[in-house]
Design a protein around this motif. Structure first.
Motif, PDB file in Angstrom:
ATOM      1  N   THR A 271       1.126  -1.193   0.223  1.00  0.00           N
ATOM      2  CA  THR A 271       0.053   0.036   0.236  1.00  0.00           C
ATOM      3  C   THR A 271       1.043   1.340   0.338  1.00  0.00           C
ATOM      4  N   SER A 272       1.682   1.577  -0.022  1.00  0.00           N
ATOM      5  CA  SER A 272       2.762   2.381  -0.220  1.00  0.00           C
ATOM      6  C   SER A 272       2.678   2.954  -1.286  1.00  0.00           C
ATOM      7  N   GLN A 273       3.427   4.189  -1.385  1.00  0.00           N
ATOM      8  CA  GLN A 273       3.158   4.797  -2.330  1.00  0.00           C
ATOM      9  C   GLN A 273       4.083   4.174  -3.941  1.00  0.00           C
ATOM     10  N   ALA A 274       5.061   3.651  -3.554  1.00  0.00           N
ATOM     11  CA  ALA A 274       5.936   3.506  -4.973  1.00  0.00           C
ATOM     12  C   ALA A 274       4.732   2.355  -5.352  1.00  0.00           C
ATOM     13  N   THR A 275       4.189   1.240  -5.312  1.00  0.00           N
ATOM     14  CA  THR A 275       3.065   0.918  -5.740  1.00  0.00           C
ATOM     15  C   THR A 275       2.313   1.239  -7.173  1.00  0.00           C
ATOM     16  N   VAL A 276       2.200   0.546  -8.367  1.00  0.00           N
ATOM     17  CA  VAL A 276       1.210   1.011  -9.491  1.00  0.00           C
ATOM     18  C   VAL A 276       0.269   0.254  -9.261  1.00  0.00           C
ATOM     19  N   PRO A 277      -1.471   0.491  -9.182  1.00  0.00           N
ATOM     20  CA  PRO A 277      -1.691  -0.085  -9.139  1.00  0.00           C
ATOM     21  C   PRO A 277      -2.528  -0.561 -10.335  1.00  0.00           C
ATOM     22  N   VAL A 278      -3.110  -1.662 -10.782  1.00  0.00           N
ATOM     23  CA  VAL A 278      -3.319  -1.864 -11.999  1.00  0.00           C
ATOM     24  C   VAL A 278      -4.584  -0.638 -12.820  1.00  0.00           C
ATOM     25  N   SER A 279      -5.042  -1.110 -14.152  1.00  0.00           N
ATOM     26  CA  SER A 279      -5.456  -0.312 -14.532  1.00  0.00           C
ATOM     27  C   SER A 279      -7.234  -1.073 -13.945  1.00  0.00           C
ATOM     28  N   GLY A 280      -8.477  -0.238 -13.988  1.00  0.00           N
ATOM     29  CA  GLY A 280      -9.303  -0.911 -13.620  1.00  0.00           C
ATOM     30  C   GLY A 280     -10.286  -2.438 -14.745  1.00  0.00           C
TER      31      GLY A 280
ATOM     32  N   ASP B  83      -0.325  -4.565  -7.714  1.00  0.00           N
ATOM     33  CA  ASP B  83       1.399  -3.505  -8.318  1.00  0.00           C
ATOM     34  C   ASP B  83       1.506  -4.052  -9.508  1.00  0.00           C
ATOM     35  N   GLN B  84       1.316  -3.157 -10.121  1.00  0.00           N
ATOM     36  CA  GLN B  84       1.548  -3.459 -11.574  1.00  0.00           C
ATOM     37  C   GLN B  84       3.262  -3.445 -11.687  1.00  0.00           C
ATOM     38  N   ARG B  85       3.870  -4.724 -11.918  1.00  0.00           N
ATOM     39  CA  ARG B  85       5.372  -4.574 -12.051  1.00  0.00           C
ATOM     40  C   ARG B  85       5.625  -4.341 -13.520  1.00  0.00           C
ATOM     41  N   ASP B  86       5.960  -5.373 -14.362  1.00  0.00           N
ATOM     42  CA  ASP B  86       5.324  -5.307 -15.953  1.00  0.00           C
ATOM     43  C   ASP B  86       3.980  -5.837 -16.579  1.00  0.00           C
ATOM     44  N   GLN B  87       4.193  -5.761 -18.116  1.00  0.00           N
ATOM     45  CA  GLN B  87       2.579  -5.719 -18.554  1.00  0.00           C
ATOM     46  C   GLN B  87       1.597  -7.202 -17.711  1.00  0.00           C
ATOM     47  N   ASP B  88       2.943  -8.112 -17.762  1.00  0.00           N
ATOM     48  CA  ASP B  88       2.238  -9.545 -17.476  1.00  0.00           C
ATOM     49  C   ASP B  88       2.313 -10.257 -16.320  1.00  0.00           C
ATOM     50  N   THR B  89       2.835  -9.037 -15.618  1.00  0.00           N
ATOM     51  CA  THR B  89       2.866  -9.652 -13.821  1.00  0.00           C
ATOM     52  C   THR B  89       2.964  -8.304 -12.847  1.00  0.00           C
ATOM     53  N   VAL B  90       2.051  -9.256 -12.450  1.00  0.00           N
ATOM     54  CA  VAL B  90       1.351  -8.187 -11.048  1.00  0.00           C
ATOM     55  C   VAL B  90       1.429  -8.402  -9.620  1.00  0.00           C
TER      56      VAL B  90
END
Lengths: 146, 146, 146
Positions: free
Chosen positions: C4-13, C91-98
């Protein structure tokens, strides 16, 4: 009339996912004892009201301080609580403002013991988006059967 | 074969959000006692079947009337029930038709008492979109361990 | 620091809906006893770890075999279990990794008996998309209060 009336405007799928993800991180923070992170989910002027408390908590600092005291008391019970939000309805008020209504249950597991339902509530939030981040400007939690 | 098989086509994120929002408002209406609003979530010719009832309820009016009687009986128990739908799988049949399969649990809180799990079920819906609004054309609720 | 930290990138809807739909089908398969279908939700080299087990299960075949034995033992208890995943952060790590973190509770209903909470856990998954299908490459389930 609840927010399920015809006059409400459900958010897009994009926003719906953002709100679920926000709620998840927000309450995971609380259940991990990261009170500052949890409190950062409220706006600076946010309000947290519960129908079982005489007064709402006003402002992020007060919300954080009060919750910190609450968790300190809880620590003596030696249990793990898990706050689940679900059944979220939405009403888009403007691009950066959404009203939600939802259910929240808390599960509680004593150390070495068995999980059970601790309580069941409904929640009503006024959410605002600030710098791309959803935050709670006003939350009302109503405990069931009180 | 369940709807989790390869042959199913999950809905878009947009539709997934719409369905979760619809389910939330639909069941919040029931738990608030707004039976007419709840029943408006079925099509005019909608069918509501439960494996614990000898006959399905057929048509929105019959569904509303039967549920109204059910809630009247429940009122004597002096409890608050909360219906949670979750774990929703989807199968897009055509643009305005979606099959879903999901879990539903009911939490019950007696006035002044403690919340508990009332029952656990699975649901299977045929949803259709009418004038931009998802509605239930057919619902089958199967109670666990019956 | 949680996800939940700022560094994470939530995935698209869009991806958020896909993940919820995947989790639903994956665990419905388990609860219906379709162990092979459930195991197909792991990559060939997938790992399933639980903090209450001395060793992780490594590889889809071992995961399937171990779970099949688990369900055979469970069959003697004559209960229906329902695994609910909820409160999912991404947390989206790359296009095909969450990466995800979530809560999971299990409800249990004995035949002819009353539903209850069986246990409460948190989960942490590394999900990868293969041929358009999300699969678990690594899962860690941590039981509450252990």
């Amino acid at each position: 009339m609840t927010q399920t009336s015809q006059a409400t405007v459900p958010v897009s799928g994009e926003t719906y996912g953002q709100i679920l993800d926000f709620y998840a991180g927000h309450m995971q923070a609380l259940d991990e004892g990261s009170v500052e992170l949890w409190a950062s989910g409220f706006t600076e002027d946010g309000v947290f009201a519960q129908n079982v408390k005489p007064e709402p908590w006003r402002g992020r600092s007060a919300i954080e301080e009060n919750m910190r005291r609450g968790l300190a008391r809880l620590a003596q019970k030696n249990v793990q609580r898990r706050h689940w939000f679900g059944m979220v309805t939405t009403d888009q008020r403007d691009q950066d403002t959404v009203r939600t209504r939802y259910y929240a249950v808390v599960f509680e597991t004593p150390v070495g013991g068995k999980a059970s339902v601790y309580l069941s509530t409904t929640g009503e939030d006024l959410l605002v988006r600030q710098d791309g981040q959803w935050r709670v400007k006003h939350r009302l939690i109503t405990h069931d059967a009180t």
